[in-house]
Structure formats: structure tokens, C-alpha cells
Design an enzyme around this catalytic site. Structure first.
Site, PDB file in Angstrom:
ATOM      1  N   ASP A  92      34.084  36.759  24.898  1.00  0.00           N
ATOM      2  CA  ASP A  92      33.925  37.163  26.232  1.00  0.00           C
ATOM      3  C   ASP A  92      35.298  36.938  26.855  1.00  0.00           C
ATOM      4  O   ASP A  92      36.104  36.324  26.399  1.00  0.00           O
ATOM      5  CB  ASP A  92      32.864  36.747  26.871  1.00  0.00           C
ATOM      6  N   SER A  93      35.254  37.909  27.930  1.00  0.00           N
ATOM      7  CA  SER A  93      36.454  37.532  28.707  1.00  0.00           C
ATOM      8  C   SER A  93      36.739  36.459  29.419  1.00  0.00           C
ATOM      9  O   SER A  93      37.906  36.065  29.816  1.00  0.00           O
ATOM     10  CB  SER A  93      36.401  38.827  29.888  1.00  0.00           C
ATOM     11  N   CYS A 151      31.417  40.544  25.517  1.00  0.00           N
ATOM     12  CA  CYS A 151      31.834  41.147  26.832  1.00  0.00           C
ATOM     13  C   CYS A 151      31.534  42.617  26.878  1.00  0.00           C
ATOM     14  O   CYS A 151      31.699  43.677  25.824  1.00  0.00           O
ATOM     15  CB  CYS A 151      33.304  40.995  26.675  1.00  0.00           C
ATOM     16  N   GLU A 177      30.808  32.778  38.858  1.00  0.00           N
ATOM     17  CA  GLU A 177      31.610  31.458  38.224  1.00  0.00           C
ATOM     18  C   GLU A 177      31.729  30.419  39.350  1.00  0.00           C
ATOM     19  O   GLU A 177      31.922  29.207  39.086  1.00  0.00           O
ATOM     20  CB  GLU A 177      33.048  32.016  37.925  1.00  0.00           C
ATOM     21  N   CYS A 203      26.812  43.353  32.345  1.00  0.00           N
ATOM     22  CA  CYS A 203      28.162  42.607  32.544  1.00  0.00           C
ATOM     23  C   CYS A 203      27.513  41.045  32.286  1.00  0.00           C
ATOM     24  O   CYS A 203      26.345  40.709  32.531  1.00  0.00           O
ATOM     25  CB  CYS A 203      28.792  42.571  33.954  1.00  0.00           C
ATOM     26  N   HIS A 225      28.114  37.984  33.257  1.00  0.00           N
ATOM     27  CA  HIS A 225      27.881  37.285  34.392  1.00  0.00           C
ATOM     28  C   HIS A 225      26.667  37.642  35.272  1.00  0.00           C
ATOM     29  O   HIS A 225      26.187  36.445  35.803  1.00  0.00           O
ATOM     30  CB  HIS A 225      29.115  37.478  35.452  1.00  0.00           C
TER      31      HIS A 225
HETATM   32  N1  DGL Z   1      32.463  39.666  30.731  1.00  0.00           N
HETATM   33  C1  DGL Z   1      32.736  40.870  31.354  1.00  0.00           C
HETATM   34  C2  DGL Z   1      31.671  41.652  30.979  1.00  0.00           C
HETATM   35  O1  DGL Z   1      30.741  41.569  30.213  1.00  0.00           O
HETATM   36  C3  DGL Z   1      32.880  40.619  32.897  1.00  0.00           C
HETATM   37  C4  DGL Z   1      34.016  39.908  33.566  1.00  0.00           C
HETATM   38  C5  DGL Z   1      35.275  40.541  33.419  1.00  0.00           C
HETATM   39  O2  DGL Z   1      35.635  41.484  34.345  1.00  0.00           O
HETATM   40  O3  DGL Z   1      36.036  40.227  32.687  1.00  0.00           O
HETATM   41  O4  DGL Z   1      31.882  43.037  31.189  1.00  0.00           O
END
Ligand code: DGL
Length: 266
Positions: A10-11, A73, A152, A184, A186
Site C-alpha cells: 500500500d502507499s 492500495c 493516520e 481507500c 484508510h
Molecule cells: N492507500 C491509499 C488508497 O487506498 C490511500 C492513501 C494515499 O493517498 O496514498 O487509495
């Protein structure tokens, strides 16, 4: 049987919400997770940049001899999955098709809301995938970028998050949707807050569970599952930040040690 690990990336740390579901659905599978904490967020970056970052991460995971990669992600899954699938031989799984399928099956009034990062919403991938399931479904999409830093910070259930959710979600509620897809990684951390703002009778779909089930089905059908008891999971990040421990506690209710890796080398 294949004892090799499943790579997940993931990011940043949001993908731990996907790890949670993978561990639940496949407790015998070893997970090797990479969170790109040095370069998060991906949601406001170009497709080219996010594709380049993803290649580096997949190359890193391949050095760990993973048997498959789950792209937790949503931003990468919605923008780069097809490109990456053409470049790699190992199975790559995204979250969009499983999430879109679940949302299309869940809606009764054929009105679905999709929330995600700017890049995910801009790609139109969820809308396209939901409409492929049922062209009569109307999809209302809304980027909600501030949910990422709120999650976060651990602001998962507080007044600030409620105010932000009210602002972002006021249009979606006007459209009378009965289902909202959390596009997303998060956002499941803010599920309670989002649910209270849009109304508890609206179904919230987190693609993570359906993704985990689709990975399990694939591994089973291809005789690639593992029967390892108590697998020794590994966690890697591109920068050591306090958020990893915080989200680990919120998402997985436990702590895991993590190793910092120079991802630019891959
Ligand atoms: N993890 C990213 C997603 O699921 C969200 C966070 C980001 O902007 O990197 O799209």
C-alpha cells in the site's frame, strides 16, 4: 501446496486494514507487507509516478520470493493494475473488482456512493466496474482526501472527523444511496464516524474482505495455498514513522516490528 508468502503493499499503513482481512480469511498464509511511508500519499500523484513506485515495490517483494501480490492500495489498483499485470508473471490482485462486485450485489435501490482518493475517483475505475455488473446502477463518486491524515493521526472517532465527514458526504446523502463503497484503505478506520454521518441504515462496503476471499479462491483452485501454522509475517516500510505502530494497534489490535527499506534501489 506453496509455502511462499503473499506480498501485500500500500502507499503507507492503510493497507494494514487489508492485511487484517487476509489474516482472517487465510490464517495459514504468511504475509510480507510493504508500506511506502516515505512517499505517501499516492492519491494526489500522477498515474506515471504511482506506476513507477508500484514497480519498485513489486520488484522488492519478488526478492522475498512471494507467490502472489495483493495490491491493497485503491489508488494503484484503480490506475495501474492492467499495466502491472502485463509486466509481471506472478498473480497480481487488486481491490477494485472485488469491492465493486460486492457493492453492486448489495445495493437494492441501485444507487451507490463511492469515496476514495482524488486519483481513484478520477480514474473512474469503480464506477466502470460497478456498471459492468449492472448498467442500471447509478454511481455517485466523491474524493475525500482528508480522511487519510485523520486516520493516520488516530482521529478515528472524534468531532473533527465527524465535521470533515459531514462536509464531504453531504452530497452523497442527498442522492439517496443505500450503499457506500469505502474506496481507500484508510477509510475502514473511520467506518463508525462515516456510518454515523450518512446514517446507519446505509451499507458500507470495505473491499478488503471480498479481496481476501478472491485471493483464497485463486490459491485453492491453483493448489498454491499454504498449511503453515503460525506463519511468521514480515513488515517493511520505506520510512520509519510513528503511524505504523498507531495503525497497527487500531487495525490489527496488536503490534508488529517493521524494517526500513530503501525502496529507490529496486
Ligand atoms: N492507500 C491509499 C488508497 O487506498 C490511500 C492513501 C494515499 O493517498 O496514498 O487509495
Amino acid at each position: 501446496m506453496d509455502k511462499r508468502a503473499i506480498g501485500v503493499f500500500d502507499s503507507g499503513v492503510g493497507g494494514l486494514t487489508v492485511v487484517k482481512q487476509l489474516m482472517k480469511v487465510m490464517p495459514d498464509e504468511k504475509i510480507i507487507y510493504f508500506g511506502d511511508t516515505a512517499r505517501v500519499p499516492y492519491g494526489n500523484k500522477s498515474k506515471e509516478t504511482v506506476t513507477r513506485f508500484s514497480r519498485q515495490i513489486i520488484n522488492f517483494l519478488l526478492t522475498k520470493d512471494v507467490k502472489a501480490v495483493v495490491i491493497a492500495c485503491n489508488t494503484v489498483s484503480s490506475n495501474c493494475l492492467d499495466t502491472l499485470k502485463n509486466e509481471y508473471d506472478i498473480p497480481l490482485f487488486g481491490v477494485v473488482t472485488p469491492g465493486a462486485t460486492e457493492a453492486a450485489n448489495a445495493t437494492k435501490n441501485k444507487k451507490v456512493g463511492v469515496i476514495g482518493t482524488l486519483a481513484t475517483i478520477r480514474s473512474g475505475a469503480y464506477e466502470k466496474s460497478i456498471k459492468q455488473m449492472d448498467n442500471n446502477i447509478e454511481v455517485y463518486s466523491k474524493p475525500c482526501p482528508l480522511f487519510v491524515p485523520l486516520a493516520e493521526e488516530g482521529f478515528t472517532d472524534c468531532e473533527i472527523s465527524t465535521l470533515v465527514a459531514k462536509e464531504y458526504l453531504k452530497d452523497i446523502t442527498k442522492y439517496n444511496v443505500d450503499t457506500v463503497l469505502l474506496g481507500c484503505t484508510h477509510y475502514p478506520l473511520l467506518k463508525k464516524c462515516i456510518g454515523e454521518v450518512i446514517g446507519m441504515d446505509i451499507k458500507l462496503i470495505d473491499p478488503a474482505f471480498a479481496t481476501a476471499v478472491s485471493v483464497k479462491n485463486y490459491l485453492t483452485q491453483n493448489n498454491m495455498f499454504s498449511t503453515d501454522k503460525n506463519p511468521n509475517h514480515e513488515f517493511y516500510v520505506s520510512d520509519t514513522t510513528p503511524t505504523f505502530d498507531r495503525i497497527c494497534e487500531i487495525a490489527l489490535k496488536t503490534s508488529f516490528s517493521h524494517i526500513e527499506t530503501d525502496i529507490e534501489k529496486y
